[in-house]
Write an enzyme that holds these catalytic residues in place. Sequence first.
Site, PDB file in Angstrom:
ATOM      1  N   THR A  36       0.813  -1.218   0.000  1.00  0.00           N
ATOM      2  CA  THR A  36       0.000   0.000   0.000  1.00  0.00           C
ATOM      3  C   THR A  36       0.848   1.272   0.000  1.00  0.00           C
ATOM      4  O   THR A  36       0.345   2.326  -0.378  1.00  0.00           O
ATOM      5  CB  THR A  36      -0.943   0.029   1.216  1.00  0.00           C
TER       6      THR A  36
ATOM      7  N   HIS B 220       6.014  -9.026  -5.005  1.00  0.00           N
ATOM      8  CA  HIS B 220       4.580  -9.246  -5.251  1.00  0.00           C
ATOM      9  C   HIS B 220       4.184  -8.305  -6.378  1.00  0.00           C
ATOM     10  O   HIS B 220       4.701  -7.185  -6.460  1.00  0.00           O
ATOM     11  CB  HIS B 220       3.783  -8.964  -3.969  1.00  0.00           C
TER      12      HIS B 220
ATOM     13  N   ASP C 110      -2.464 -15.079  -6.088  1.00  0.00           N
ATOM     14  CA  ASP C 110      -2.182 -14.716  -4.698  1.00  0.00           C
ATOM     15  C   ASP C 110      -3.421 -14.091  -4.049  1.00  0.00           C
ATOM     16  O   ASP C 110      -3.835 -14.484  -2.952  1.00  0.00           O
ATOM     17  CB  ASP C 110      -1.006 -13.737  -4.663  1.00  0.00           C
TER      18      ASP C 110
ATOM     19  N   GLU D  37      -5.773 -15.904  -1.060  1.00  0.00           N
ATOM     20  CA  GLU D  37      -5.939 -15.353   0.293  1.00  0.00           C
ATOM     21  C   GLU D  37      -7.380 -14.939   0.568  1.00  0.00           C
ATOM     22  O   GLU D  37      -7.832 -14.981   1.702  1.00  0.00           O
ATOM     23  CB  GLU D  37      -4.938 -14.214   0.556  1.00  0.00           C
TER      24      GLU D  37
ATOM     25  N   GLU E  56     -13.482 -28.398  17.982  1.00  0.00           N
ATOM     26  CA  GLU E  56     -13.818 -29.094  16.744  1.00  0.00           C
ATOM     27  C   GLU E  56     -13.550 -28.265  15.498  1.00  0.00           C
ATOM     28  O   GLU E  56     -13.065 -28.784  14.497  1.00  0.00           O
ATOM     29  CB  GLU E  56     -15.298 -29.502  16.750  1.00  0.00           C
TER      30      GLU E  56
HETATM   31  P1  NAD Z   1       6.432  -5.476   6.129  1.00  0.00           P
HETATM   32  O1  NAD Z   1       5.144  -4.821   6.456  1.00  0.00           O
HETATM   33  O2  NAD Z   1       6.889  -6.625   6.951  1.00  0.00           O
HETATM   34  O3  NAD Z   1       7.636  -4.448   6.180  1.00  0.00           O
HETATM   35  C1  NAD Z   1       7.669  -3.275   5.518  1.00  0.00           C
HETATM   36  C2  NAD Z   1       8.826  -2.412   5.961  1.00  0.00           C
HETATM   37  O4  NAD Z   1       8.770  -1.251   5.141  1.00  0.00           O
HETATM   38  C3  NAD Z   1       8.743  -1.899   7.386  1.00  0.00           C
HETATM   39  O5  NAD Z   1       9.385  -2.730   8.286  1.00  0.00           O
HETATM   40  C4  NAD Z   1       9.468  -0.584   7.264  1.00  0.00           C
HETATM   41  O6  NAD Z   1      10.856  -0.841   7.328  1.00  0.00           O
HETATM   42  C5  NAD Z   1       9.148  -0.125   5.872  1.00  0.00           C
HETATM   43  N1  NAD Z   1       8.040   0.847   5.769  1.00  0.00           N
HETATM   44  C6  NAD Z   1       6.805   0.753   6.333  1.00  0.00           C
HETATM   45  N2  NAD Z   1       6.058   1.828   6.028  1.00  0.00           N
HETATM   46  C7  NAD Z   1       6.846   2.610   5.260  1.00  0.00           C
HETATM   47  C8  NAD Z   1       6.651   3.864   4.630  1.00  0.00           C
HETATM   48  N3  NAD Z   1       5.485   4.529   4.736  1.00  0.00           N
HETATM   49  N4  NAD Z   1       7.672   4.359   3.886  1.00  0.00           N
HETATM   50  C9  NAD Z   1       8.850   3.694   3.781  1.00  0.00           C
HETATM   51  N5  NAD Z   1       9.095   2.518   4.358  1.00  0.00           N
HETATM   52  C10 NAD Z   1       8.105   1.981   5.081  1.00  0.00           C
HETATM   53  O7  NAD Z   1       6.347  -5.856   4.572  1.00  0.00           O
HETATM   54  P2  NAD Z   1       6.517  -7.321   3.929  1.00  0.00           P
HETATM   55  O8  NAD Z   1       5.436  -8.221   4.441  1.00  0.00           O
HETATM   56  O9  NAD Z   1       7.948  -7.731   4.018  1.00  0.00           O
HETATM   57  O10 NAD Z   1       6.138  -6.984   2.407  1.00  0.00           O
HETATM   58  C11 NAD Z   1       7.082  -6.458   1.496  1.00  0.00           C
HETATM   59  C12 NAD Z   1       6.754  -6.997   0.111  1.00  0.00           C
HETATM   60  O11 NAD Z   1       6.958  -8.416   0.111  1.00  0.00           O
HETATM   61  C13 NAD Z   1       5.302  -6.790  -0.307  1.00  0.00           C
HETATM   62  O12 NAD Z   1       5.283  -6.539  -1.685  1.00  0.00           O
HETATM   63  C14 NAD Z   1       4.654  -8.130  -0.005  1.00  0.00           C
HETATM   64  O13 NAD Z   1       3.514  -8.399  -0.791  1.00  0.00           O
HETATM   65  C15 NAD Z   1       5.795  -9.065  -0.365  1.00  0.00           C
HETATM   66  N6  NAD Z   1       5.740 -10.409   0.217  1.00  0.00           N
HETATM   67  C16 NAD Z   1       5.526 -10.574   1.556  1.00  0.00           C
HETATM   68  C17 NAD Z   1       5.522 -11.852   2.099  1.00  0.00           C
HETATM   69  C18 NAD Z   1       5.333 -12.058   3.580  1.00  0.00           C
HETATM   70  O14 NAD Z   1       5.154 -13.209   3.982  1.00  0.00           O
HETATM   71  N7  NAD Z   1       5.372 -11.052   4.427  1.00  0.00           N
HETATM   72  C19 NAD Z   1       5.740 -12.961   1.272  1.00  0.00           C
HETATM   73  C20 NAD Z   1       5.995 -12.769  -0.076  1.00  0.00           C
HETATM   74  C21 NAD Z   1       5.989 -11.477  -0.597  1.00  0.00           C
HETATM   75 MG    MG Z   2       0.192 -14.481  -0.528  1.00  0.00          MG
END
Ligand code: NAD
Ligand code: MG
Length: 332
Positions: free
Chosen positions: A87, A110, A193, A197, A229
């Site tokens: 987002t 993603h 994806d 979900e 259950e």
């Molecule tokens: P996250 O929410 O864990 O981490 C995001 C990080 O971004 C924060 O820790 C911070 O360092 C930084 N951040 C947050 N807000 C910010 C802002 N406004 N401006 C700048 N930096 C900011 O994110 P995530 O789950 O690692 O997701 C990152 C990407 O990886 C996404 O595209 C997600 O769809 C993808 N992804 C996530 C997973 C998962 O299991 N978490 C798996 C596969 C792909």
């Molecule tokens: Mg997923």
Amino acid sequence: MTEDATIYYDDDADSTVLDDRTVAVLGYGSQGHAHAQNLDESGVDVVVGLKEGSSSREAARSDGLDVTTPRNAAEQADIVSVLVPDTVQPDVYENIKGVLTEGDTLQFAHGFNIHYGQIEPGEGVDVTMVAPKAPGHLVRRNYENDQGTPGLLAVYRDATGGAHDTALAYAKAIGCTRAGVVETTFREETETDLFGEQAVLCGGITSLVKTGYETLVDAGYSPEMAYFECLNEMKLIVDLMYEGGNMEMWNSVSDTAEYGGLTRGDRVIDEHARERMEEVLEGVQDGTFAREWISENQAGRPSYRQLRNAEQNHEIEDVGADLRSLFAWGEE
Ligand code: NAD
Ligand code: MG
């Protein structure tokens, strides 16, 4: 695997394409901390980009990584890995797009923002995806244990002619090609994806659990029994399915459970449910869901908050909290 699935392993990747390149990892959350540390330990030049004042800065520094602002990091780098929440990615992109130069790579985990046009990179930039199919802490832990995490790889734009090689080398450096990386597209990754979900994993399973729970409680059974259950035992069943597919589960439960499930399961998830799933998929494919979620965010997430509160206030949450505090299985 179907015959036409292409899977890449370590030997398919040429790490030397990263030799003279710097990777900027933007964000240090779930995926960011894992990619940054794995890349670094694989010998790749890494710089982490985080806003000034971000609480993640300290974490990245104490992990021994260079940290600067997202814009500075992107300016120094040849490959920019966008690992902030989906987002906020469009805002972060607006902030860095001026420093991306021809031949750079914009790398995602993603496809949402590219697929739905929320980020439109300039023509000269390669756009790739390497998406580990696991949360970041497992991507990191597997790498440390000399194991891999399966992943997906896609190229949205190959401006340089080398986008695929770059993505494969990146996938190798974070440990994904140790386990196997499946070739896909931004469209396929994003749509499957979101559908998964919504209909099956996060949305489908919680609705199935809540409706089953409510059916038992409304019929006069105790909430504790209904919780065991319908929710607690879910894990035992899913663990078996994860290990060996549906058949491993059917083979492990009693014949009575097997016959009952085989005759009744499709009565619950019936043709009506299938039609609803098809509608959910259409909403993903035609962009209705994406538009709804984008405007929900622009409006400050009013419905999201309301739905979350309702979920939190469902009786099953209190029953579960009480039961988990009484039983040792809650203490893992
Ligand atoms: P996250 O929410 O864990 O981490 C995001 C990080 O971004 C924060 O820790 C911070 O360092 C930084 N951040 C947050 N807000 C910010 C802002 N406004 N401006 C700048 N930096 C900011 O994110 P995530 O789950 O690692 O997701 C990152 C990407 O990886 C996404 O595209 C997600 O769809 C993808 N992804 C996530 C997973 C998962 O299991 N978490 C798996 C596969 C792909
Ligand atoms: Mg997923």
